[in-house]
Design a protein around this motif. Structure first.
Motif, PDB file in Angstrom:
ATOM      1  N   ALA A   9     -47.221  54.696 -89.340  1.00  0.00           N
ATOM      2  CA  ALA A   9     -47.832  54.696 -88.011  1.00  0.00           C
ATOM      3  C   ALA A   9     -47.168  55.745 -87.132  1.00  0.00           C
ATOM      4  O   ALA A   9     -45.939  55.737 -86.962  1.00  0.00           O
ATOM      5  CB  ALA A   9     -47.714  53.315 -87.369  1.00  0.00           C
ATOM      6  N   ASP A  10     -47.958  56.660 -86.624  1.00  0.00           N
ATOM      7  CA  ASP A  10     -47.475  57.618 -85.622  1.00  0.00           C
ATOM      8  C   ASP A  10     -47.550  56.977 -84.244  1.00  0.00           C
ATOM      9  O   ASP A  10     -48.375  56.093 -83.996  1.00  0.00           O
ATOM     10  CB  ASP A  10     -48.338  58.884 -85.655  1.00  0.00           C
ATOM     11  N   PRO A  11     -46.714  57.418 -83.330  1.00  0.00           N
ATOM     12  CA  PRO A  11     -46.741  56.824 -81.978  1.00  0.00           C
ATOM     13  C   PRO A  11     -48.117  57.003 -81.319  1.00  0.00           C
ATOM     14  O   PRO A  11     -48.704  58.093 -81.362  1.00  0.00           O
ATOM     15  CB  PRO A  11     -45.652  57.599 -81.226  1.00  0.00           C
ATOM     16  N   TRP A  12     -48.593  55.927 -80.710  1.00  0.00           N
ATOM     17  CA  TRP A  12     -49.867  55.966 -79.989  1.00  0.00           C
ATOM     18  C   TRP A  12     -49.867  54.854 -78.930  1.00  0.00           C
ATOM     19  O   TRP A  12     -49.592  53.704 -79.251  1.00  0.00           O
ATOM     20  CB  TRP A  12     -51.041  55.791 -80.936  1.00  0.00           C
ATOM     21  N   VAL A  15     -52.100  50.813 -94.594  1.00  0.00           N
ATOM     22  CA  VAL A  15     -52.289  50.834 -93.144  1.00  0.00           C
ATOM     23  C   VAL A  15     -51.815  52.188 -92.631  1.00  0.00           C
ATOM     24  O   VAL A  15     -50.678  52.604 -92.918  1.00  0.00           O
ATOM     25  CB  VAL A  15     -51.508  49.696 -92.452  1.00  0.00           C
ATOM     26  N   ARG A  16     -52.678  52.886 -91.878  1.00  0.00           N
ATOM     27  CA  ARG A  16     -52.332  54.180 -91.308  1.00  0.00           C
ATOM     28  C   ARG A  16     -52.741  54.225 -89.834  1.00  0.00           C
ATOM     29  O   ARG A  16     -53.807  53.732 -89.453  1.00  0.00           O
ATOM     30  CB  ARG A  16     -53.056  55.317 -92.062  1.00  0.00           C
ATOM     31  N   LEU A  17     -51.876  54.830 -89.018  1.00  0.00           N
ATOM     32  CA  LEU A  17     -52.177  55.070 -87.601  1.00  0.00           C
ATOM     33  C   LEU A  17     -51.845  56.513 -87.313  1.00  0.00           C
ATOM     34  O   LEU A  17     -50.666  56.909 -87.323  1.00  0.00           O
ATOM     35  CB  LEU A  17     -51.376  54.137 -86.690  1.00  0.00           C
ATOM     36  N   ARG A  61     -60.822  53.049 -83.616  1.00  0.00           N
ATOM     37  CA  ARG A  61     -60.514  54.205 -82.787  1.00  0.00           C
ATOM     38  C   ARG A  61     -60.295  53.725 -81.349  1.00  0.00           C
ATOM     39  O   ARG A  61     -61.204  53.130 -80.741  1.00  0.00           O
ATOM     40  CB  ARG A  61     -61.662  55.228 -82.840  1.00  0.00           C
ATOM     41  N   LEU A  62     -59.084  53.944 -80.802  1.00  0.00           N
ATOM     42  CA  LEU A  62     -58.758  53.486 -79.446  1.00  0.00           C
ATOM     43  C   LEU A  62     -58.306  54.673 -78.612  1.00  0.00           C
ATOM     44  O   LEU A  62     -57.506  55.502 -79.063  1.00  0.00           O
ATOM     45  CB  LEU A  62     -57.633  52.450 -79.488  1.00  0.00           C
ATOM     46  N   PRO A  63     -58.797  54.799 -77.377  1.00  0.00           N
ATOM     47  CA  PRO A  63     -58.355  55.890 -76.503  1.00  0.00           C
ATOM     48  C   PRO A  63     -56.908  55.680 -76.080  1.00  0.00           C
ATOM     49  O   PRO A  63     -56.481  54.557 -75.794  1.00  0.00           O
ATOM     50  CB  PRO A  63     -59.315  55.795 -75.303  1.00  0.00           C
ATOM     51  N   GLY A  64     -56.167  56.762 -76.056  1.00  0.00           N
ATOM     52  CA  GLY A  64     -54.763  56.662 -75.655  1.00  0.00           C
ATOM     53  C   GLY A  64     -54.076  58.010 -75.708  1.00  0.00           C
ATOM     54  O   GLY A  64     -54.734  59.056 -75.754  1.00  0.00           O
ATOM     55  N   THR A  65     -52.753  57.991 -75.754  1.00  0.00           N
ATOM     56  CA  THR A  65     -51.951  59.206 -75.770  1.00  0.00           C
ATOM     57  C   THR A  65     -50.810  59.043 -76.760  1.00  0.00           C
ATOM     58  O   THR A  65     -50.312  57.926 -76.991  1.00  0.00           O
ATOM     59  CB  THR A  65     -51.379  59.508 -74.375  1.00  0.00           C
ATOM     60  N   PRO A  66     -50.315  60.147 -77.369  1.00  0.00           N
ATOM     61  CA  PRO A  66     -49.197  60.048 -78.303  1.00  0.00           C
ATOM     62  C   PRO A  66     -47.859  59.781 -77.618  1.00  0.00           C
ATOM     63  O   PRO A  66     -46.870  59.463 -78.282  1.00  0.00           O
ATOM     64  CB  PRO A  66     -49.220  61.393 -79.015  1.00  0.00           C
ATOM     65  N   ALA A  67     -47.811  59.936 -76.306  1.00  0.00           N
ATOM     66  CA  ALA A  67     -46.563  59.707 -75.559  1.00  0.00           C
ATOM     67  C   ALA A  67     -46.870  58.700 -74.455  1.00  0.00           C
ATOM     68  O   ALA A  67     -47.976  58.668 -73.909  1.00  0.00           O
ATOM     69  CB  ALA A  67     -46.034  61.008 -74.973  1.00  0.00           C
ATOM     70  N   PRO A  68     -45.906  57.870 -74.095  1.00  0.00           N
ATOM     71  CA  PRO A  68     -46.143  56.882 -73.041  1.00  0.00           C
ATOM     72  C   PRO A  68     -46.409  57.574 -71.700  1.00  0.00           C
ATOM     73  O   PRO A  68     -45.746  58.563 -71.355  1.00  0.00           O
ATOM     74  CB  PRO A  68     -44.841  56.085 -72.993  1.00  0.00           C
TER      75      PRO A  68
END
Length: 493
Positions: free
Chosen positions: A376-379, A411-413, A484-491
């Motif tokens: 899982a990559d940060p999201w 499981v992949r993110l 698929r969820l909208p968001g950003t890789p950084a907080p």
């Protein structure tokens, strides 16, 4: 004992109840009032225009018969009257005098006015009240003046007249003025008759407008009456299938269509509630029946004194525990689905990769013989942490349930897309459109534990977070779930 209170209540009970006028009556009255005001305004304007026209014609006649348009070049009266005016100025009597010979010309009254404001009457020509305008003309301050006045005839009567006062210069150079008057009877008589006629027309217009207003109100409010009848019928019979004919594009038609849409939505909501209760009852029946059977066996063994073998007792207790866990899960799913769509939980920034990690840990416990691979990559997304974790857990539970013994769940993110892949039998193409429906289970999965609510909860949570979820056949076999969820890789800050 206070006897005033009962008396006050009795008086209040006897007091007449003020009833507001119905909408139909108010609309009819407003229409009648509007038409009446319009008719009255037109009648008044017509009367004023006619009066102005008559007075203009009267003034034109006065100017024409007194020697042409008023002005310096016409400061001598019509032929034959100049000498009489000079004689009147010379003797200057202010009393009207009778004469057997009427004065020449069409005027009822004629008199001269001196610069100091005195009137000088002509024989047989009556007398007029001198006004400030007449004095200004006599002094040469203005060339002429039109005004209404009151005069005394040669016979001693009083009459309302229209007066034209114009400048006059005597042969000896004396500056004065001459007032000519024509009776207003030929103007006031037609105006009075016109006023009576217009009053009658206005009254008739009020009556006609009242009748027209009532007819318009009845025609306009007929759809409202139908709407009221439909609402009363629904309140009385709870028949949400009632529809109102909606034709046209006006406001009433829009209201009717909105009412039909509302009743259709209510009917659909009631049908969903009925279906939810029926499906929930059906799903609850199986674990409750199993629980009752196992508990009956335990109680019967206890009552007869014939203890069950330890393995059989352990198996029964394990089944009871499993059924209780299934009931708890089912009740939780029902509570989640029963939550109104507009009653969304508090939203905050959620680390989706952490949610996926916790869900993977729980999936490994539920499938000890399976391999769960995770990366899982940060999201970071904006949503409810508990709901998102429940949705991801449901996806992994579904993958674990359909994976073969010793199988692998991946499981992949990455890039805001979470994928869960199993190596199970997959989902037939004809079943894919129904996988997110409540309580729907494919024929091949009806023998497996579960309520058929997990994926519907996933779809609801993902939709509330602004994303999208799909299921599709995986390459090489199995099922691939994509979220698929909208968001950003950084907080966010």
């Amino acid at each position: 004992m206070n006897r005033a209170a009962p008396a006050a209540r009795a008086s209040a009970a006897r007091a007449p109840v003020t009833r507001r006028l119905t909408l139909r009556t108010r609309l009819a009255l407003l229409t009648a009032a509007a038409v009446a005001l319009a008719v009255a305004a037109c009648a008044t304007a017509g009367w004023l225009l006619t009066r102005n026209q008559l007075y203009t014609e009267l003034d034109r006649r006065l100017a024409a018969t007194t020697g042409g348009p008023p002005g310096p070049e016409h400061d001598r009266p019509f032929r034959g009257a100049a000498q009489r005016i000079e004689d009147a100025l010379a003797r200057c009597s202010h009393d009207p005098s009778a004469s057997l010979n009427p004065p020449p010309g069409p005027f009822e009254m004629t008199q001269a006015v001196t610069a100091d404001g005195r009137r000088c009457t002509l024989p047989g020509s009556g007398a007029l009240r001198v006004t400030a305008q007449d004095v200004e003309v006599a002094r040469g301050e203005r060339g002429h003046a039109y005004h209404d006045g009151t005069g005394t005839t040669a016979g001693g009567g009083t009459d309302h007249v229209r007066v034209l006062t114009r400048s006059f210069r005597a042969a000896d150079g004396t500056q004065a003025a001459v007032s000519y008057a024509i009776s207003l009877d030929e103007v006031e008589g037609p105006l009075d008759n016109l006023a009576l006629l217009l009053t009658a027309v206005t009254a008739l217009g009020v009556l006609v407008s009242a009748a027209a207003g009532l007819a318009i109100a009845r025609a306009s409010l007929r759809p409202v009456d139908e709407l009221t009848g439909a609402a009363e019928h629904i309140a009385r019979t709870e028949d949400l299938a009632t529809r109102i004919p909606a034709e046209g594009t006006d406001e009433i038609a829009r209201l009717s269509r909105s009412f039909n849409a509302m009743t259709a939505a209510l009917a659909a909501s009631r049908e969903r509630q009925r279906q939810l209760i029926a499906d929930a009852g059906h799903e609850l029946r199986t674990p409750l029946t199993s629980l009752r059977t196992n508990i009956d066996l335990l109680l019967r063994a206890e009552a007869t004194g014939r203890n069950l073998p330890p393995d059989a007792r352990r198996t029964l207790l394990t089944g009871v525990k499993a059924q209780m866990r299934e009931l708890s899960s089912l009740v939780g799913d029902l509570l989640e689905l029963a939550r109104p769509a507009d009653a969304r939980p508090a939203r905050e920034t959620v680390a989706l990769h952490d949610v996926a990690a916790r869900a993977v840990a729980r999936a490994r416990l539920r499938g000890p013989g399976l391999t769960v691979e995770s990366r899982a990559d940060p999201w970071y997304v904006h949503g409810d942490p508990a709901s998102l974790e429940r949705a991801v857990v449901n996806l992994l539970d579904n993958a674990v349930k359909f994976s073969p013994p010793g199988g692998t769940v991946t499981v992949r993110l990455a890039g805001g897309e979470l994928t869960v892949r199993d190596r199970g039998p997959g989902i037939p193409a004809e079943d894919l459109p129904h996988v997110f429906e409540r309580f729907w289970r494919s024929p091949s999965a009806r023998s497996l534990p579960g309520s058929g609510l997990g994926l519907s909860i996933v779809a609801r949570v993902v939709a509330e977070t602004g994303g999208r979820v799909t299921l599709e056949p995986a390459p090489g076999g199995g099922t691939l779930a994509r979220v698929r969820l909208p968001g950003t890789p950084a907080p966010p800050d």
